[in-house]
Scaffold this motif. Structure first.
Motif, PDB file in Angstrom:
ATOM      1  N   UNK A  95       0.818  -1.206   0.000  1.00 35.40           N
ATOM      2  CA  UNK A  95       0.000   0.000   0.000  1.00 35.40           C
ATOM      3  C   UNK A  95       0.855   1.261   0.000  1.00 35.40           C
ATOM      4  N   UNK A  96       1.969   1.249   0.692  1.00 34.45           N
ATOM      5  CA  UNK A  96       2.820   2.432   0.781  1.00 34.45           C
ATOM      6  C   UNK A  96       3.434   2.771  -0.582  1.00 34.45           C
ATOM      7  N   UNK A  97       3.674   1.746  -1.408  1.00 38.02           N
ATOM      8  CA  UNK A  97       4.256   1.988  -2.721  1.00 38.02           C
ATOM      9  C   UNK A  97       3.197   2.109  -3.808  1.00 38.02           C
ATOM     10  N   UNK A  98       1.936   1.838  -3.475  1.00 41.70           N
ATOM     11  CA  UNK A  98       0.873   1.856  -4.474  1.00 41.70           C
ATOM     12  C   UNK A  98       0.668   3.255  -5.048  1.00 41.70           C
ATOM     13  N   UNK A  99       0.099   3.290  -6.223  1.00 43.59           N
ATOM     14  CA  UNK A  99      -0.067   4.555  -6.937  1.00 43.59           C
ATOM     15  C   UNK A  99      -1.131   5.449  -6.295  1.00 43.59           C
ATOM     16  N   UNK A 100      -0.978   6.754  -6.500  1.00 44.62           N
ATOM     17  CA  UNK A 100      -2.063   7.704  -6.339  1.00 44.62           C
ATOM     18  C   UNK A 100      -2.613   7.933  -7.738  1.00 44.62           C
ATOM     19  N   UNK A 101      -3.867   8.275  -7.856  1.00 45.22           N
ATOM     20  CA  UNK A 101      -4.424   8.480  -9.190  1.00 45.22           C
ATOM     21  C   UNK A 101      -5.425   9.622  -9.200  1.00 45.22           C
ATOM     22  N   UNK A 102      -5.482  10.320 -10.321  1.00 45.32           N
ATOM     23  CA  UNK A 102      -6.451  11.394 -10.513  1.00 45.32           C
ATOM     24  C   UNK A 102      -7.785  10.765 -10.931  1.00 45.32           C
ATOM     25  N   UNK A 103      -8.879  11.149 -10.265  1.00 41.59           N
ATOM     26  CA  UNK A 103     -10.172  10.501 -10.449  1.00 41.59           C
ATOM     27  C   UNK A 103     -11.270  11.539 -10.650  1.00 41.59           C
ATOM     28  N   UNK A 104     -12.201  11.231 -11.547  1.00 45.67           N
ATOM     29  CA  UNK A 104     -13.290  12.157 -11.849  1.00 45.67           C
ATOM     30  C   UNK A 104     -14.192  12.355 -10.633  1.00 45.67           C
ATOM     31  N   UNK A 105     -14.310  13.594 -10.178  1.00 43.84           N
ATOM     32  CA  UNK A 105     -15.097  13.904  -8.989  1.00 43.84           C
ATOM     33  C   UNK A 105     -16.577  13.595  -9.191  1.00 43.84           C
ATOM     34  N   UNK A 106     -17.090  13.843 -10.399  1.00 43.06           N
ATOM     35  CA  UNK A 106     -18.520  13.662 -10.651  1.00 43.06           C
ATOM     36  C   UNK A 106     -18.924  12.196 -10.783  1.00 43.06           C
ATOM     37  N   UNK A 107     -17.940  11.281 -10.771  1.00 38.80           N
ATOM     38  CA  UNK A 107     -18.233   9.854 -10.879  1.00 38.80           C
ATOM     39  C   UNK A 107     -17.926   9.110  -9.586  1.00 38.80           C
ATOM     40  N   UNK A 108     -16.782   9.396  -9.007  1.00 41.86           N
ATOM     41  CA  UNK A 108     -16.302   8.605  -7.863  1.00 41.86           C
ATOM     42  C   UNK A 108     -16.474   9.286  -6.504  1.00 41.86           C
ATOM     43  N   UNK A 109     -16.941  10.522  -6.484  1.00 42.01           N
ATOM     44  CA  UNK A 109     -17.074  11.240  -5.213  1.00 42.01           C
ATOM     45  C   UNK A 109     -18.460  11.854  -5.087  1.00 42.01           C
ATOM     46  N   UNK A 110     -19.471  11.049  -5.379  1.00 40.23           N
ATOM     47  CA  UNK A 110     -20.840  11.560  -5.423  1.00 40.23           C
ATOM     48  C   UNK A 110     -21.582  11.469  -4.094  1.00 40.23           C
ATOM     49  N   UNK A 111     -21.027  10.750  -3.117  1.00 41.21           N
ATOM     50  CA  UNK A 111     -21.655  10.652  -1.801  1.00 41.21           C
ATOM     51  C   UNK A 111     -20.577  10.351  -0.769  1.00 41.21           C
TER      52      UNK A 111
END
Length: 256
Positions: free
Chosen positions: A45-61
């Motif tokens: 987990x410490x080496x796992x990637x960070x990623x840019x994610x669409x707010x309107x799809x993945x952060x809706x609630x």
């Protein structure tokens, strides 16, 4: 993939993934499941990637927000530009030597056509980083068979389809001589301003003024910034296009 496992030391690692022949972002089948292949750093987990994610799809609630944040996702507002607040969060992670995974085309494509002109957000992170990150181009082929856009009456299947061949091609690490590129960008800006022409070799409209800040990108004016972003994006796009050809040839051989 050894470079992906050594992100604890600078420079930061900026992994790039083409959405060419990919599953749509909402289903998240390309990321994180694509990292299930042997040698992937996602098991740590410490080496796992960070990623840019669409707010309107993945952060809706609140539940989705908690879930995707736990999965090291950064919410990005589509259309808000390369200098939106969350891009600063991504920049801070790169400066700390973290691995950032991006979707440079910014759109899903399953038609097998050439890679589109890349969005400038990732190029801007490369330029603005305190230490120039390594770029790892990655292209996959076959995910369009797992979750085809038009499977049944023009809709995706309810569940992923099994027993499909998937090929993931990881390119050679790319590094940019930003000092030299910055000088060229400043020179190009002076020439364009002196001539009063901001079109530059067929990129008409790409260098038009948009009111960008100059203090956030090494003091470069807007024309110089855009010249730099175009150059870096095109260079990466060309590398990714070559990987696409290889990925498709592997897919063809798998079906023989």
């Amino acid at each position: 993939m050894q470079a992906l496992c050594s992100t604890s030391s600078n420079p930061g690692l900026l992994a790039r993934l083409s959405l060419q022949s990919a599953i749509t972002c909402p289903r998240k089948l390309d990321d994180p499941l694509m990292w299930g292949f042997k040698g992937s750093p996602m098991t740590n987990w410490k080496q796992a990637r960070w990623t840019l994610t669409a707010e309107d799809i993945c952060f809706t609630n609140p539940f989705f927000t908690y879930f995707f944040r736990l999965g090291k996702c950064i919410p990005i507002t589509r259309g808000a530009g390369i200098y939106q607040t969350r891009m600063n969060e991504a920049l801070d992670l790169i400066n700390k030597g973290e691995w950032l995974h991006t979707f440079p085309e910014g759109k899903v494509s399953q038609d097998g056509g050439p890679i589109r002109r890349l969005k400038w957000g990732t190029a801007s992170l490369i330029v603005r980083a305190s230490v120039t990150p390594i770029v790892i181009p990655i292209v996959h082929s076959g995910f369009e068979q797992v979750m085809p856009e038009k499977h049944w009456f023009g809709r995706r299947p309810l569940l992923p389809l099994c027993l499909k061949n998937i090929n993931i091609v990881v390119g050679e690490p790319m590094e940019f001589d930003l000092s030299t590129l910055q000088q060229r960008a400043e020179s190009a800006s002076r020439v364009l301003r002196a001539s009063g022409d901001e079109c530059n070799g067929g990129n008409k409209g790409h260098l038009d003024s948009s009111g960008w800040p100059t203090g956030l990108c090494k003091g470069l004016d807007e024309i110089a910034q855009k010249w730099l972003f175009i150059h870096i994006s095109d260079h990466i796009r060309n590398a990714m296009q070559k990987l696409c050809v290889k990925a498709r040839s592997l897919n063809i051989n798998d079906h023989k």
